[in-house]
Design an enzyme around this catalytic site. Structure first.
Site, PDB file in Angstrom:
ATOM      1  N   CYS A  55       0.362  -1.124  -0.217  1.00  0.00           N
ATOM      2  CA  CYS A  55       0.163  -0.292  -0.096  1.00  0.00           C
ATOM      3  C   CYS A  55       0.243   0.775   0.300  1.00  0.00           C
ATOM      4  O   CYS A  55       0.799   1.899  -0.807  1.00  0.00           O
ATOM      5  CB  CYS A  55      -1.145   0.360   1.219  1.00  0.00           C
ATOM      6  SG  CYS A  55      -2.302  -1.558   1.487  1.00  0.00           S
ATOM      7  N   ARG A 132      -7.864  -4.768  -2.659  1.00  0.00           N
ATOM      8  CA  ARG A 132      -7.395  -3.325  -3.647  1.00  0.00           C
ATOM      9  C   ARG A 132      -8.471  -3.492  -4.426  1.00  0.00           C
ATOM     10  O   ARG A 132      -8.463  -3.471  -5.808  1.00  0.00           O
ATOM     11  CB  ARG A 132      -5.922  -3.814  -4.490  1.00  0.00           C
ATOM     12  CG  ARG A 132      -4.508  -3.782  -3.384  1.00  0.00           C
ATOM     13  CD  ARG A 132      -3.740  -3.717  -3.596  1.00  0.00           C
ATOM     14  NE  ARG A 132      -2.059  -4.441  -3.127  1.00  0.00           N
ATOM     15  CZ  ARG A 132      -1.878  -3.594  -1.956  1.00  0.00           C
ATOM     16  NH1 ARG A 132      -2.943  -2.487  -1.643  1.00  0.00           N
ATOM     17  NH2 ARG A 132      -1.465  -4.014  -0.777  1.00  0.00           N
TER      18      ARG A 132
HETATM   19  C1  BEZ Z   1       0.586  -4.753   1.463  1.00  0.00           C
HETATM   20  O1  BEZ Z   1       1.735  -4.515   1.854  1.00  0.00           O
HETATM   21  O2  BEZ Z   1       0.164  -3.618   1.871  1.00  0.00           O
HETATM   22  C2  BEZ Z   1      -0.808  -5.563   2.698  1.00  0.00           C
HETATM   23  C3  BEZ Z   1       0.587  -6.672   2.378  1.00  0.00           C
HETATM   24  C4  BEZ Z   1      -0.981  -8.110   2.465  1.00  0.00           C
HETATM   25  C5  BEZ Z   1      -2.780  -7.691   3.721  1.00  0.00           C
HETATM   26  C6  BEZ Z   1      -2.323  -6.287   3.809  1.00  0.00           C
HETATM   27  C7  BEZ Z   1      -1.594  -5.484   3.221  1.00  0.00           C
END
Ligand code: BEZ
Length: 216
Positions: A55, A132
């Site tokens: 993110c 997402r």
């Molecule tokens: C992330 O890296 O943004 C992420 C990875 C796994 C679960 C939620 C967010």
């Protein structure tokens, strides 16, 4: 909730062509109302959580391309279950670490009421992060495209811009965007719906597969 509904993936609730549900919420840019964006394009996207690696890269990449969205008369609006103060702290960290200010609004949705309305979370989940999901909303408030990526795969900002370019070119030219289309490349005409034109066409494909503007 019945078993069939439980199996529905995120993105299942709304469809292309639906009006985006209106909402009003707190955001990092102050109170926002979705219908307040009418007259412009809007990319509304959810992310699983603040302070997570993928993110963070997405927000840095999007913030650095804010001008490209503006040039397309398109606003950006993000959303997650995290609180407004979590969003603030994350944006401060992003600015300090990456030198990038995220100025587009990030909405807080701690009760998941918006995420559920948009199908960004499964309807039966009480504590699930939003995935997402990205909605491309046109100036009338109509959902024109949507994408859904898992938490462990970041979105492509060039592809988000290409989707916007494609939708805007489709509207402007009344034409179709072929595979791998990029701005400036030929578009396609809609196929004829007249059998006479099918029989009159110069060959077996030109009645349904031809460039807009007459070139082949
Ligand atoms: C992330 O890296 O943004 C992420 C990875 C796994 C679960 C939620 C967010």
């Amino acid at each position: 909730m019945d078993t069939a509904s439980n199996a529905l993936p995120p993105c299942a609730g709304l469809r292309i062509g639906d009006f985006a549900p209106d909402f009003e919420a707190r955001s990092t840019a102050g109170p926002v109302r979705l219908s307040g964006f009418r007259g412009r394009w809007l990319v509304l996207f959810s992310h699983p959580a603040d302070f997570t690696p993928v993110c963070t890269t997405e927000f840095v990449a999007l913030a650095r391309e804010t001008a490209a969205f503006e040039a397309r008369d398109c606003a950006l609006m993000a959303l997650s279950v995290d609180s407004l103060f979590s969003h603030f702290a994350w944006l401060r960290m992003i600015r300090d670490r990456f030198g990038t200010e995220v100025r587009f609004p990030i909405v807080e949705d701690p009760t998941l009421v918006i995420g559920r309305a948009f199908g960004m979370v499964s309807a039966q989940d009480s504590d699930s992060a939003t995935v997402r999901t990205t909605f491309f909303i046109d100036p009338r408030g109509v959902i024109r495209a949507m994408t859904c990526y898992p938490a462990n795969l970041g979105r492509s900002v060039p592809e988000m811009l290409r989707i916007l370019d494609g939708l805007q070119a489709i509207d402007a030219q009344g034409a179709l965007a072929p595979a791998n289309w990029q701005p400036g490349e030929p578009m396609l005409q809609s196929p004829t719906q007249s059998l006479d034109e099918v029989f009159d066409a110069e060959d077996a494909t030109s009645w349904f597969l031809r460039n807009a503007g007459g070139t082949r």
